[in-house]
Design a protein around this motif. Structure first.
Motif, PDB file in Angstrom:
ATOM      1  N   THR A 106      15.629  34.409  92.495  1.00 29.67           N
ATOM      2  CA  THR A 106      14.889  34.530  93.754  1.00 29.67           C
ATOM      3  C   THR A 106      15.575  35.498  94.722  1.00 29.67           C
ATOM      4  N   SER A 107      16.902  35.575  94.644  1.00 27.70           N
ATOM      5  CA  SER A 107      17.572  36.544  95.511  1.00 27.70           C
ATOM      6  C   SER A 107      18.848  37.044  94.853  1.00 27.70           C
ATOM      7  N   MET A 132      29.892  43.550  92.294  1.00 26.79           N
ATOM      8  CA  MET A 132      29.749  42.130  91.996  1.00 26.79           C
ATOM      9  C   MET A 132      28.303  41.750  92.311  1.00 26.79           C
ATOM     10  N   VAL A 133      27.615  41.246  91.311  1.00 30.23           N
ATOM     11  CA  VAL A 133      26.209  40.886  91.455  1.00 30.23           C
ATOM     12  C   VAL A 133      26.127  39.373  91.612  1.00 30.23           C
ATOM     13  N   GLU A 134      25.615  38.931  92.767  1.00 28.96           N
ATOM     14  CA  GLU A 134      25.533  37.487  93.017  1.00 28.96           C
ATOM     15  C   GLU A 134      24.058  37.096  93.011  1.00 28.96           C
ATOM     16  N   MET A 135      23.690  36.254  92.044  1.00 34.49           N
ATOM     17  CA  MET A 135      22.272  35.922  91.858  1.00 34.49           C
ATOM     18  C   MET A 135      22.013  34.458  92.179  1.00 34.49           C
ATOM     19  N   ASP A 136      20.894  34.218  92.881  1.00 33.69           N
ATOM     20  CA  ASP A 136      20.443  32.843  93.141  1.00 33.69           C
ATOM     21  C   ASP A 136      19.070  32.657  92.527  1.00 33.69           C
ATOM     22  N   GLY A 137      18.812  31.460  92.032  1.00 37.07           N
ATOM     23  CA  GLY A 137      17.508  31.186  91.434  1.00 37.07           C
ATOM     24  C   GLY A 137      17.507  29.829  90.778  1.00 37.07           C
ATOM     25  N   GLU A 138      16.672  29.703  89.755  1.00 38.51           N
ATOM     26  CA  GLU A 138      16.485  28.378  89.153  1.00 38.51           C
ATOM     27  C   GLU A 138      17.755  27.825  88.500  1.00 38.51           C
ATOM     28  N   ILE A 196      24.977  32.388  90.230  1.00 38.59           N
ATOM     29  CA  ILE A 196      25.887  32.945  89.216  1.00 38.59           C
ATOM     30  C   ILE A 196      26.281  34.344  89.684  1.00 38.59           C
ATOM     31  N   SER A 197      27.569  34.664  89.569  1.00 43.91           N
ATOM     32  CA  SER A 197      27.980  36.025  89.915  1.00 43.91           C
ATOM     33  C   SER A 197      28.587  36.709  88.697  1.00 43.91           C
ATOM     34  N   VAL A 198      28.282  38.000  88.604  1.00 43.93           N
ATOM     35  CA  VAL A 198      28.769  38.813  87.485  1.00 43.93           C
ATOM     36  C   VAL A 198      29.369  40.087  88.067  1.00 43.93           C
ATOM     37  N   THR A 199      30.577  40.421  87.664  1.00 38.43           N
ATOM     38  CA  THR A 199      31.211  41.654  88.134  1.00 38.43           C
ATOM     39  C   THR A 199      31.327  42.638  86.970  1.00 38.43           C
ATOM     40  N   GLY A 200      30.957  43.889  87.244  1.00 38.63           N
ATOM     41  CA  GLY A 200      31.047  44.901  86.204  1.00 38.63           C
ATOM     42  C   GLY A 200      31.445  46.249  86.781  1.00 38.63           C
ATOM     43  N   SER A 201      32.020  47.101  85.924  1.00 40.43           N
ATOM     44  CA  SER A 201      32.398  48.454  86.333  1.00 40.43           C
ATOM     45  C   SER A 201      31.700  49.462  85.440  1.00 40.43           C
ATOM     46  N   SER A 202      31.320  50.596  86.049  1.00 40.47           N
ATOM     47  CA  SER A 202      30.723  51.682  85.303  1.00 40.47           C
ATOM     48  C   SER A 202      31.825  52.710  85.071  1.00 40.47           C
ATOM     49  N   ILE A 203      32.231  52.846  83.805  1.00 39.18           N
ATOM     50  CA  ILE A 203      33.497  53.548  83.558  1.00 39.18           C
ATOM     51  C   ILE A 203      33.317  54.981  83.070  1.00 39.18           C
TER      52      ILE A 203
END
Lengths: 292, 221
Positions: free
Chosen positions: B41-42, B108-114, B118-125
């Motif tokens: 949702t966000s 860092m991607v922080e997702m809210d929903g059902e 959950i947060s996921v961190t990633g790097s574009s290398i």
């Protein structure tokens, strides 16, 4: 069997099997990916189609990048070229216009093929699509030439770098021009040796070229560096096809490019802290954009 | 040393302008979405380094959000992702920040929903390659280039063997494998990158292993 890491190894394979760089690269790809020739050719054909679409789009549409800094110059050059009074010759001007078109499409968030990078994506389509039109080449021939380009690119990736952040623009647009020069040379029917000579000329022409993107964006001077990359490739191919050889062999040129990239200061390797990015106008553009 | 393919050199087909700031960003978003699984949702994107400085001009914002909308890096709709997300009723925000000791192109991607938050961190290398370095509080490392199995389990002897035995039963080759743990005997994670995707049946079998609390199979992007 078909594995190679250097230009010299590639040439040895070409002479052992009496095949072109493009063909050896296809065989290498089949061997390493364990896929069929048909699958591999189809995958490259998809690249060719995206290159064609991007060139056409950039030449015919009014495009503008997200930042508003670039767009529309390819179309301008194309119109000028069609009038038929170019100084550099119609073919060169067409190749340059196409290279700019693809590069502008990239800056406007259009679809392109990284060749070898997004920042240098216009050079190979610009030079190769134009040469193919001049020669009336079949798609099969152009696809083969794209493998020539990737074969040469593979040797650069192993022995130097294709990244502007690591080696400056010489590593991106220089490598793209070298790959394009080799591809065009084989497309015309030149030998593998001539193709690598052409690649060496292209790299030598821009050795030391820095990566200095204004505001850190793939726009200024990238679009114009792509333009000159395409004309560089065609000139290099003509020189090689005339029988001129590189006094410094291709592999040594690649190594030299890598070493030059290593000693290049951090400010000039894609950090947008030096060169054109650090001019009064470059800095002003950056400020204006950050105020947006 | 990595073995290069012709298609590493000519490719990928992607929406411009930058393989690291656009294509790589789309891939991070896409993987984050796959890790989340359910309806979102966000989403908030915490941008670090060059991502924070140039995200507008490089379309990093649109690319990240496009990934969250399950688009791949060559999807034409990528440039319209902000509008598409709005139409779908997904709230989003881009927040420049500093992430300690992170690669210059990190988010860092922080997702809210059902499924909660959950947060996921990633790097574009570079060149569109990425590395996922963190899920929630767990530091880990995988690239999204291969079908990837992620488990969380209790750090006990034999758990790893049970999992690899099931993979072996499917005649699937493991390309890379890493095991992480917070503390001896406590929560641990396994990242297994394989040449082919595990069939659902095998994933169900892995879920049945009593030390394993969760299993995720992430398709390559």
């Amino acid at each position: 069997m078909y594995e190679f890491k250097t230009g010299n190894e590639l040439l040895n394979l070409c002479s052992a099997y009496n095949k072109s760089i493009g063909e050896i690269t296809i065989l290498y790809e089949m061997e390493t990916s364990e896929k069929s020739r048909e699958d591999i050719l189809l995958k490259m054909k998809a690249n060719l189609e995206v290159m064609r679409e991007a060139a056409l789009y950039g030449l015919t549409r009014d495009i503008r990048s997200v930042s508003g800094l670039t767009g529309g110059d390819a179309k301008k050059l194309w119109k000028y070229t069609e009038a038929g009074h170019t100084l550099s010759g119609t073919h060169t001007a067409m190749a340059v216009a196409k290279a700019m078109a693809v590069s502008e499409v990239n800056a406007s968030m259009g679809r392109i093929v990284a060749a070898p990078t997004a920042g240098s994506c216009g050079i190979i389509p610009g030079a190769l699509l134009t040469a193919a039109e001049i020669l009336n080449s079949t798609d099969d021939d152009v696809i083969n030439a794209l493998f020539t380009a990737s074969g040469v690119g593979i040797t650069i990736a192993y022995n130097a770098t294709l990244s502007g952040a690591e080696g400056g623009c010489q590593a991106e647009c220089g490598s793209a021009a070298a790959m394009a020069a080799a591809a065009v040379t084989e497309l015309v029917g030149g030998s593998p040796e001539q193709a690598l000579n052409a690649a060496a000329f292209s790299l030598k022409a821009v050795m030391g070229l820095v990566c200095d993107p204004v505001a850190g964006l793939v726009e200024i001077p990238c679009v114009k560096r792509n333009a000159f990359g395409a004309s560089n490739a065609l000139t290099a191919a003509d020189m090689a096809l005339a029988g001129i050889t590189s006094r410094i062999p291709f592999d040594e040129v690649v190594e030299a490019m890598y070493r030059v990239g290593k000693v290049m200061p951090y400010e000039l390797k894609e950090t947008a802290k030096g060169g054109l990015a650090d001019t009064p106008t470059g800095k002003r553009i950056k400020e204006e954009l950050s105020g947006k | 040393m990595k073995q290069y393919s012709s298609f590493d050199i000519l490719g990928p087909i992607m929406i411009g302008p930058s393989s690291s700031h656009t294509a790589g960003a789309a891939r991070i978003g896409n993987i984050a979405r796959k890790i989340y699984g359910g309806k979102i949702t966000s989403v908030r994107f915490y941008l670090h380094g060059s991502f924070a400085e140039t995200y507008r001009g490089h379309g990093t914002d649109r690319a990240l959000l496009a990934g969250i909308l399950c688009m791949d890096p060559s999807d034409d709709r990528l440039r319209d992702s902000l509008n598409i997300a709005k139409e779908m009723g997904i709230d989003f925000e881009f927040i420049p920040t500093v992430i300690k000791d992170a690669h210059p192109n990190t988010v860092m991607v922080e997702m809210d929903g059902e499924n909660g938050r959950i947060s996921v961190t990633g790097s574009s290398i570079g060149g569109g390659s990425i590395v996922i370095t963190r899920i929630d509080d767990f530091n880990l490392e995988f690239t999204g280039d291969y079908p990837t199995l992620i488990t969380s389990h209790v750090d006990r002897p034999g758990v790893i063997a049970k999992v690899t035995e099931i993979i072996k039963g499917c005649d699937i080759n493991i390309a890379f494998m890493k095991v992480f743990r917070h503390q001896k005997g406590k929560e641990a994670a396994m990242i297994i990158e394989m040449d082919y995707t595990l069939p659902d049946k095998a994933i169900d079998e892995i879920k049945k292993i009593k030390e394993i609390s969760s299993v995720m199979m992430i398709e390559p992007v």
